[in-house]
Design a protein around this motif. Structure first.
Motif, PDB file in Angstrom:
ATOM      1  N   PHE A 257       0.833  -1.194   0.000  1.00  0.00           N
ATOM      2  CA  PHE A 257       0.000   0.000   0.000  1.00  0.00           C
ATOM      3  C   PHE A 257       0.879   1.260   0.000  1.00  0.00           C
ATOM      4  N   GLU A 258       1.892   1.222   0.837  1.00  0.00           N
ATOM      5  CA  GLU A 258       2.781   2.391   0.946  1.00  0.00           C
ATOM      6  C   GLU A 258       3.545   2.619  -0.358  1.00  0.00           C
ATOM      7  N   GLU A 259       4.028   1.517  -0.965  1.00  0.00           N
ATOM      8  CA  GLU A 259       4.767   1.641  -2.225  1.00  0.00           C
ATOM      9  C   GLU A 259       3.899   2.280  -3.306  1.00  0.00           C
ATOM     10  N   ARG A 260       2.620   1.880  -3.350  1.00  0.00           N
ATOM     11  CA  ARG A 260       1.728   2.336  -4.406  1.00  0.00           C
ATOM     12  C   ARG A 260       1.260   3.761  -4.189  1.00  0.00           C
ATOM     13  N   TYR A 267       0.913  -0.381  11.736  1.00  0.00           N
ATOM     14  CA  TYR A 267       0.052  -1.480  12.189  1.00  0.00           C
ATOM     15  C   TYR A 267       0.036  -1.546  13.704  1.00  0.00           C
ATOM     16  N   GLN A 268      -1.133  -1.396  14.257  1.00  0.00           N
ATOM     17  CA  GLN A 268      -1.286  -1.483  15.715  1.00  0.00           C
ATOM     18  C   GLN A 268      -2.394  -2.470  16.041  1.00  0.00           C
ATOM     19  N   ARG A 269      -2.327  -3.616  15.419  1.00  0.00           N
ATOM     20  CA  ARG A 269      -3.292  -4.690  15.645  1.00  0.00           C
ATOM     21  C   ARG A 269      -4.718  -4.270  15.299  1.00  0.00           C
ATOM     22  N   GLN A 270      -4.866  -3.423  14.294  1.00  0.00           N
ATOM     23  CA  GLN A 270      -6.210  -3.038  13.859  1.00  0.00           C
ATOM     24  C   GLN A 270      -6.902  -4.222  13.179  1.00  0.00           C
ATOM     25  N   SER A 271      -8.237  -4.196  13.207  1.00  0.00           N
ATOM     26  CA  SER A 271      -9.027  -5.176  12.448  1.00  0.00           C
ATOM     27  C   SER A 271      -9.045  -4.747  10.982  1.00  0.00           C
ATOM     28  N   ALA A 272      -9.505  -5.654  10.098  1.00  0.00           N
ATOM     29  CA  ALA A 272      -9.607  -5.314   8.674  1.00  0.00           C
ATOM     30  C   ALA A 272     -10.517  -4.098   8.514  1.00  0.00           C
ATOM     31  N   HIS A 273     -11.561  -4.055   9.311  1.00  0.00           N
ATOM     32  CA  HIS A 273     -12.509  -2.941   9.256  1.00  0.00           C
ATOM     33  C   HIS A 273     -11.799  -1.606   9.520  1.00  0.00           C
ATOM     34  N   ASP A 274     -11.018  -1.570  10.585  1.00  0.00           N
ATOM     35  CA  ASP A 274     -10.339  -0.322  10.949  1.00  0.00           C
ATOM     36  C   ASP A 274      -9.222   0.027   9.972  1.00  0.00           C
ATOM     37  N   LEU A 275      -8.543  -1.012   9.453  1.00  0.00           N
ATOM     38  CA  LEU A 275      -7.483  -0.756   8.467  1.00  0.00           C
ATOM     39  C   LEU A 275      -8.070  -0.114   7.216  1.00  0.00           C
ATOM     40  N   ALA A 276      -9.192  -0.664   6.738  1.00  0.00           N
ATOM     41  CA  ALA A 276      -9.827  -0.127   5.534  1.00  0.00           C
ATOM     42  C   ALA A 276     -10.218   1.326   5.772  1.00  0.00           C
ATOM     43  N   LYS A 277     -10.763   1.608   6.936  1.00  0.00           N
ATOM     44  CA  LYS A 277     -11.199   2.960   7.277  1.00  0.00           C
ATOM     45  C   LYS A 277     -10.013   3.930   7.233  1.00  0.00           C
ATOM     46  N   GLU A 278      -8.903   3.459   7.831  1.00  0.00           N
ATOM     47  CA  GLU A 278      -7.713   4.307   7.863  1.00  0.00           C
ATOM     48  C   GLU A 278      -7.181   4.554   6.443  1.00  0.00           C
ATOM     49  N   MET A 279      -7.187   3.482   5.616  1.00  0.00           N
ATOM     50  CA  MET A 279      -6.729   3.638   4.231  1.00  0.00           C
ATOM     51  C   MET A 279      -7.549   4.709   3.525  1.00  0.00           C
ATOM     52  N   ILE A 280      -8.862   4.613   3.656  1.00  0.00           N
ATOM     53  CA  ILE A 280      -9.753   5.543   2.958  1.00  0.00           C
ATOM     54  C   ILE A 280      -9.546   6.968   3.466  1.00  0.00           C
ATOM     55  N   GLU A 281      -9.478   7.117   4.773  1.00  0.00           N
ATOM     56  CA  GLU A 281      -9.294   8.465   5.328  1.00  0.00           C
ATOM     57  C   GLU A 281      -8.037   9.112   4.776  1.00  0.00           C
TER      58      GLU A 281
END
Lengths: 286, 277
Positions: A257-260, A267-281
């Motif tokens: 993700f970072e490369e692209r 990563y702080q042990r987020q769930s897939a839900h929270d990771l997706a949210k962070e990506m979008i934000e």
């Protein structure tokens, strides 16, 4: 219990043509109540390291200290039984070691061997059974009538009933389906927290090391290649690759993700839900 | 041609235990690569044991290469369907890799010249020709399983059936086996059935059959499997991280035509949508 390795080396079959040095000058301290993951490729010395912690192996040179027990070559023979009472080992495929006629007798076996007072045995069996999520009905069954996953739980119950202060887990989820793996790891983590056991997990699953360990020790060719918190260890993908180890999936994904996108997500042990949210934000900010 | 067919099959291990397979029907065409997925106890390994006559159904019929399995032709059938099991330690009889591959050939009274040729050929197919004279117990787990595959391939089966053949291997061993199966698929177009609960493995299959409680729960192509992710989760299957994230990202208006099994696909699809926004 605190565990210390001081300049420990171990050689299998010394002074023979088959002589093989499996550990070289290992220095290591595992703090009381710490959760440590030991990772390394097959043949890196993980099992040899483990077997020093309950006195199955005695160092060829150097010294291992477990609580008040000191293990070193040439030391006078001591009562290893006392040590083994405190150090519980869940070996690989522990269900292969079941042998009794009933589940109850299998769980009882170690306690009787270690002379746990008779009146304590039954309550401990019930407690261990509840911890591994098995129903009381299985007690009267033969362990060999149970499914693979249930057999593994019985074997683990036998270890937990001893109430060890140190738990050594040698690939405890190998061969289970993903749901079974998750259930077993959650179980050990709960016991680690509730009882304050010192827990040492040997695993090939980097995701488990990342999710549960306070600290990761990376072994390669019988020596320590690296150690640190999961964050520190997984910040060194090149060194891990040298030890033939993979990065946890979630971290390689975040790297991609970072490369692209040129966006770093820690990563702080987020769930897939929270990771997706962070990506979008973060995508919307750019 | 149909490589494997189960017709109205019933099977249980004991008369007083529930049916493991109940009125079970399955057809696998020749040259297909099929993954059979399911959690422990879903009946998937029973399928493997029925397919090569290790078990016989209480009712129904099983055909391999259009021939019905009967107690009298079971040896012939086993020539058509080669099995590799979970534990690499339990599958060795020879003292060298070569002897081990030779064992199955000797049992079938293959002539020596032909035997030597087939040993070479099958060890090459799995990339283990350099280990011909090695002792099996000195090999890594992945190498042992590759030799087990070679022993099976030497018989020239129509079907290669792997029953959780990677479950006991470390990550490197798993990769070796997947690469081997993929290369056999490309070289020989052999019918391949992989029984597994590892979602990585389904990436090399064309078709995925999900088992639940002794019945087919889903029968679909690999790229469409996760379209029914909610149902899969409801029977306790784990969804790969890249698919989980794709599902979440869709909520924010990033569409996925197929759910990505590979991380690179996830990132690329996300990138393309992002450029359009």
């Amino acid at each position: 219990m605190e565990i210390t390795f001081k300049d420990v080396s171990y050689t299998y079959q010394p002074n023979t043509p088959f002589s093989h040095q499996a550990l070289t000058n290992m220095n290591l301290t595992i703090r009381d109540q710490e959760f440590v993951a030991v990772v390394g490729h097959t043949g890196s010395g993980k099992s040899t390291l483990l077997q020093h912690i309950n006195g199955l192996l005695i160092p060829s040179s150097g010294e291992v200290q477990i609580g008040s027990f000191v293990l070193s070559k040439g030391q006078k023979k001591q009562d290893l039984k006392k040590l083994r009472e405190k150090v519980g080992v869940v070996f690989q495929y522990p269900e292969h070691q079941l042998f009794e006629e009933t589940v109850e007798r299998d769980i009882r076996f170690a306690m009787e061997n270690f002379h746990i007072p008779k009146e304590d045995i039954q309550p401990r069996i019930m407690e261990a059974l509840a911890q591994v999520n098995l129903e009381e009905e299985v007690l009267a069954k033969s362990p060999f009538e149970l499914s693979g996953g249930q057999m593994r739980r019985v074997a683990i119950a036998g270890v937990l009933a001893m109430k060890p202060e140190v738990l050594i887990l040698d690939e405890p989820t190998a061969g289970l389906d993903p749901q079974g793996q998750q259930a077993i790891m959650d179980l050990f983590y709960r016991i680690h927290k509730e009882r304050g056991t010192t827990t040492i997990l040997v695993t090939h699953q980097m995701a488990d090391a990342l999710a549960y360990a306070d600290r990761i020790i990376v072994l390669a060719k019988g020596s320590m290649l690296m150690e640190g918190t999961p964050e520190q260890v997984f910040a060194n993908p090149d060194l891990l690759a040298e030890a033939n180890l993979d990065m946890p999936e979630v971290l390689t994904l975040l790297n991609h993700f970072e490369e692209r996108f040129g966006i770093h997500i820690a990563y702080q042990r987020q769930s897939a839900h929270d990771l997706a949210k962070e990506m979008i934000e973060k995508l919307r900010e750019t | 041609m149909v490589a494997i067919e189960f017709r109205d099959v019933y099977f249980r291990y004991n008369e007083d235990t529930p049916w493991v397979l109940k009125n079970f029907n399955l057809k696998i065409e020749s040259k297909e690569t099929v993954a059979i997925l399911g959690h422990n106890g879903s009946g998937k390994s029973t399928i493997a044991k029925l397919a090569n006559g290790l078990l016989m159904p209480q009712a129904g019929e099983i055909f391999i290469d259009d021939r019905k399995i009967t107690p009298t032709n079971v040896w012939e059938i086993r020539q058509k369907i080669g099995m590799v099991f979970q534990n690499p330690e339990n599958q060795f009889v020879g003292t060298t890799v070569r002897d081990d591959v030779a064992f199955g050939l000797e049992n079938r009274a293959i002539a020596r010249e032909e035997m030597l040729r087939r040993i070479q050929e099958s060890l090459q197919q799995v990339g283990m020709e350099a280990y011909e004279n090695h002792e099996p117990h000195h090999l890594s787990g992945g190498q042992k399983q590759r030799v087990a595959i070679a022993s099976v391939m030497a018989i020239h089966p129509q079907v290669l059936l792997l029953d959780e053949a990677t479950a006991m291997l470390d990550p490197r061993g798993k990769k070796e086996i997947l690469a081997t199966v993929l290369s056999l698929k490309e070289q020989l177009a052999i019918t391949t059935v992989m029984i597994t609960h590892d979602l990585q493995e389904i990436s090399i299959a064309d078709r995925v059959i999900v088992m639940n409680k002794g019945a087919i729960f889903k029968d679909t192509t690999t790229d469409k499997l996760f379209n029914s992710h909610q149902e899969l989760q409801s029977i306790g299957l784990t969804i790969p991280l890249s698919v989980q994230l794709a599902i979440e990202l869709e909520q924010y208006g990033y569409p996925f035509s197929t759910y990505p099994l590979k991380q690179e696909e996830l990132i690329e699809t996300l990138w393309k949508s992002h450029l359009k926004m």
